[in-house]
Design a protein around this motif. Structure first.
Motif, PDB file in Angstrom:
ATOM      1  N   UNK A 113      69.263   7.506  42.969  1.00 11.67           N
ATOM      2  CA  UNK A 113      68.736   8.007  41.704  1.00 11.67           C
ATOM      3  C   UNK A 113      67.526   8.910  41.874  1.00 11.67           C
ATOM      4  N   UNK A 114      66.644   8.841  40.887  1.00 13.08           N
ATOM      5  CA  UNK A 114      65.457   9.678  40.908  1.00 13.08           C
ATOM      6  C   UNK A 114      64.545   9.399  42.086  1.00 13.08           C
ATOM      7  N   UNK A 115      64.516   8.139  42.571  1.00 15.45           N
ATOM      8  CA  UNK A 115      63.665   7.798  43.714  1.00 15.45           C
ATOM      9  C   UNK A 115      64.126   8.558  44.960  1.00 15.45           C
ATOM     10  N   UNK A 116      65.446   8.583  45.190  1.00 15.44           N
ATOM     11  CA  UNK A 116      65.982   9.325  46.333  1.00 15.44           C
ATOM     12  C   UNK A 116      65.723  10.824  46.177  1.00 15.44           C
ATOM     13  N   UNK A 117      65.856  11.324  44.948  1.00 13.43           N
ATOM     14  CA  UNK A 117      65.591  12.744  44.706  1.00 13.43           C
ATOM     15  C   UNK A 117      64.128  13.085  44.981  1.00 13.43           C
ATOM     16  N   UNK A 118      63.224  12.216  44.546  1.00 19.69           N
ATOM     17  CA  UNK A 118      61.796  12.423  44.796  1.00 19.69           C
ATOM     18  C   UNK A 118      61.522  12.558  46.286  1.00 19.69           C
ATOM     19  N   UNK A 119      62.092  11.636  47.088  1.00 17.88           N
ATOM     20  CA  UNK A 119      61.837  11.622  48.523  1.00 17.88           C
ATOM     21  C   UNK A 119      62.406  12.854  49.225  1.00 17.88           C
ATOM     22  N   UNK A 120      63.345  13.541  48.566  1.00 20.19           N
ATOM     23  CA  UNK A 120      63.901  14.772  49.131  1.00 20.19           C
ATOM     24  C   UNK A 120      63.279  16.018  48.519  1.00 20.19           C
ATOM     25  N   UNK A 121      62.159  15.823  47.826  1.00 16.66           N
ATOM     26  CA  UNK A 121      61.387  16.952  47.334  1.00 16.66           C
ATOM     27  C   UNK A 121      61.736  17.442  45.948  1.00 16.66           C
ATOM     28  N   UNK A 122      62.620  16.744  45.236  1.00 14.09           N
ATOM     29  CA  UNK A 122      63.004  17.192  43.900  1.00 14.09           C
ATOM     30  C   UNK A 122      61.937  16.803  42.882  1.00 14.09           C
ATOM     31  N   UNK A 214      76.597  12.505  41.087  1.00  9.39           N
ATOM     32  CA  UNK A 214      76.710  11.166  40.495  1.00  9.39           C
ATOM     33  C   UNK A 214      75.586  10.821  39.528  1.00  9.39           C
ATOM     34  N   UNK A 215      74.517  11.615  39.493  1.00 12.34           N
ATOM     35  CA  UNK A 215      73.372  11.319  38.633  1.00 12.34           C
ATOM     36  C   UNK A 215      73.182  12.469  37.637  1.00 12.34           C
ATOM     37  N   UNK A 216      73.832  12.430  36.471  1.00  7.15           N
ATOM     38  CA  UNK A 216      73.784  13.559  35.526  1.00  7.15           C
ATOM     39  C   UNK A 216      72.364  13.943  35.112  1.00  7.15           C
ATOM     40  N   UNK A 217      71.506  12.950  34.868  1.00  6.08           N
ATOM     41  CA  UNK A 217      70.147  13.280  34.403  1.00  6.08           C
ATOM     42  C   UNK A 217      69.384  14.044  35.482  1.00  6.08           C
ATOM     43  N   UNK A 218      69.428  13.551  36.720  1.00  6.50           N
ATOM     44  CA  UNK A 218      68.739  14.241  37.804  1.00  6.50           C
ATOM     45  C   UNK A 218      69.321  15.631  38.016  1.00  6.50           C
TER      46      UNK A 218
END
Length: 234
Positions: A113-122, A214-218
């Motif tokens: 989710x958003x946590x994984x996206x954060x860690x990849x710089x999103x 898989x994560x529409x909001x992100x």
């Protein structure tokens, strides 16, 4: 902005301020001289409160409402820009991610989710640690929740508590704990991951390309950010 959206925004703001001060709905109602039922309805967005009642409720917590207008969804643009300018390490600390992971050493899990996206710089807003867990570990996870004052999100009342704690029970997989909010994706097998490193620590995360599927909001927020980055300056 529709009245429904405004009501939800007001209810969310009221609930956040109340929880920040560790007040129950009953306690806040007593301070503002309104009924507990009225507080509950406002927080759930089911009632359009009058200005005097709102002023009393917020004044009881030593804050006040500020009214402003903005283009539709402008708050998202501002939030994305603000997050893009902040160091990832600072956002990790603010989320309390390492503390949560240090308390889950025996539970196989990966960040999603958003946590994984954060860690990849999103630059996506993240207000809870998001993990993927196997169904076979749900009982161990439930035991961990019980030991750490877990309360499950009650979608009906739009607050934590009052529903079964176990992931097997129907409802959102979202809990408040002594270490902050946790959201879980329950699965038969953990998804494929990559490793990213920040501050001397390795994190197992679902790849960004998979999250966008898989994560529409992100995905929507990422597309919005990329569109803003590619748009010519006026």
């Amino acid at each position: 902005m529709s009245s429904t959206r405004l009501g939800n925004l007001l209810g969310t703001a009221l609930r956040q301020q109340r929880q920040r001060r560790e007040l129950s709905q009953r306690q806040l109602a007593g301070l503002a001289e309104v009924s507990q039922a009225a507080v509950a309805r406002i927080e759930r967005g089911e009632r359009s409160p009058g200005i005097p009642a709102l002023e009393r409720l917020f004044a009881a917590m030593d804050v006040q409402l500020v009214v402003a207008v903005e283009p539709l969804d402008a708050h998202l643009d501002a939030r994305i820009d603000e997050l893009a300018a902040r160091p990832i390490g600072e956002r990790i600390d603010e989320l309390g991610l390492d503390e949560v992971l240090d308390r889950l050493p025996d539970l196989p899990q990966v960040l999603t989710g958003g946590t994984a996206a954060l860690l990849q710089g999103a630059p996506v807003p993240v207000d809870a640690v998001e993990i993927a867990l196997r169904w076979e570990d749900s009982k161990r996870f439930t035991a961990w929740l019980e030991a750490n004052y877990g309360q499950r999100w009650n979608a009906r009342w739009e607050e934590f508590g009052g529903v079964w704690l176990e992931p097997e029970e129907p409802g959102e997989h979202r809990w408040s704990t002594r270490y902050g909010e946790i959201r879980a994706t329950m699965c038969d097998e953990l998804p494929e991951t990559i490793e990213v490193r920040h501050g001397g620590r390795d994190y197992r995360v679902v790849p960004l390309v998979e999250l966008e599927l898989t994560e529409p909001r992100a995905a929507d927020l990422l597309r919005r950010y990329r569109a803003r980055r590619s748009a010519p300056e006026s």
